[in-house]
Design a protein around this motif. Structure first.
Motif, PDB file in Angstrom:
ATOM      1  N   SER A  85       0.741  -1.249   0.049  1.00  0.00           N
ATOM      2  CA  SER A  85      -0.006   0.202   0.076  1.00  0.00           C
ATOM      3  C   SER A  85       0.980   1.205  -0.073  1.00  0.00           C
ATOM      4  CB  SER A  85      -0.918   0.116   1.358  1.00  0.00           C
ATOM      5  OG  SER A  85      -1.438   1.171   1.435  1.00  0.00           O
ATOM      6  N   ASP A 119       0.383   3.867   1.367  1.00  0.00           N
ATOM      7  CA  ASP A 119       0.530   4.397   2.500  1.00  0.00           C
ATOM      8  C   ASP A 119       1.258   4.086   3.716  1.00  0.00           C
ATOM      9  OD1 ASP A 119      -1.623   6.060   1.487  1.00  0.00           O
ATOM     10  OD2 ASP A 119      -3.451   4.773   1.894  1.00  0.00           O
ATOM     11  N   TYR A 120       1.754   2.927   3.280  1.00  0.00           N
ATOM     12  CA  TYR A 120       2.576   2.362   4.441  1.00  0.00           C
ATOM     13  C   TYR A 120       3.876   3.169   4.496  1.00  0.00           C
ATOM     14  CZ  TYR A 120       0.032  -2.134   3.976  1.00  0.00           C
ATOM     15  OH  TYR A 120      -0.738  -3.021   4.283  1.00  0.00           O
TER      16      TYR A 120
END
Length: 217
Positions: free
Chosen positions: A116, A118-119
């Motif tokens: 992801s 967003d990690y």
């Protein structure tokens, strides 16, 4: 004389009244014109605002579409990389199985990492959970078949704690997994992701993940 005075007073009052009425009419006319001008400006601004809102909605739709396309392409890229590395590691895994015959529990089902954007994670290493061992061997960097691997360190220890071998706790041996940290030569988010895709193809690997950064609010 009094009659003349009354006549003059009446005339003067008439003149003053006419002046007031004329002034009021003039003033009202100016105000009405100003109000009409302001109303026109407001209508124009409202129209511009509607156009802007329409443009914002259109841009938001385009952004959402592009984000969906990026996510789809990222997924396709991941699938292609996994397929590529599966082929690349197929022969190498056969050699590893001969070298470490019977050492790892191959029945444990591998867990694949889901990327992801967003990690947040460190960019210099990855964490590798090995399958449950039947013997406690220590891997080397060469076993990883990863050119960017500089060194490895056992976070959990090569062997489980001594008390695991007592009758009271020996059942924990069935769920013990060695965990290693693989330090990378070349750092970067893309390097970490590439290392994960490659290392998770090794037959004795249960799970590979980045070293996550946890934010504290």
């Amino acid at each position: 004389m009094k009659i003349i005075t009354k006549i003059l007073t009446a005339i003067l009052c008439g003149i003053m009244l006419f002046s007031v009425v004329s002034f009021t009419a003039c003033t009202n006319g100016d105000l009405e014109a100003k109000i009409a001008e302001l109303e026109a400006q407001i209508a124009d601004l409202q129209e511009q605002n509607q156009d802007l809102q329409s443009n914002v909605a259109e841009q938001q739709t385009q952004i959402a579409t592009q984000q969906e396309q990026i996510a789809r392409l990222e997924q396709e890229k991941q699938e292609l990389k996994e397929e590529y590395y599966q082929i690349l590691y197929e022969d190498y895994n056969e050699a590893l199985k001969i070298k470490y015959d019977g050492v790892f529990n191959e029945d444990e089902e591998k867990i694949y990492w889901n990327y992801s954007p967003d990690y947040m994670f460190t960019e210099d290493s990855v964490l590798v959970v090995l399958k449950n061992p039947n013997e406690y061997v220590e891997l080397t960097v060469e076993d990883l078949y990863l050119e960017n691997a500089e060194k490895i360190s056992y976070i959990s220890g090569v062997r489980p704690p001594d008390y695991f071998f007592t009758p009271e706790y020996e059942h924990k041996l069935d769920t013990f997994n060695q965990i290693i940290q693989v330090h990378l030569k070349d750092e970067g988010k893309d390097k970490v992701i590439d290392a994960i895709y490659r290392l998770e193809q090794l037959y004795f690997v249960l799970l590979v993940e980045p070293n996550y950064l946890i934010s504290i609010d």
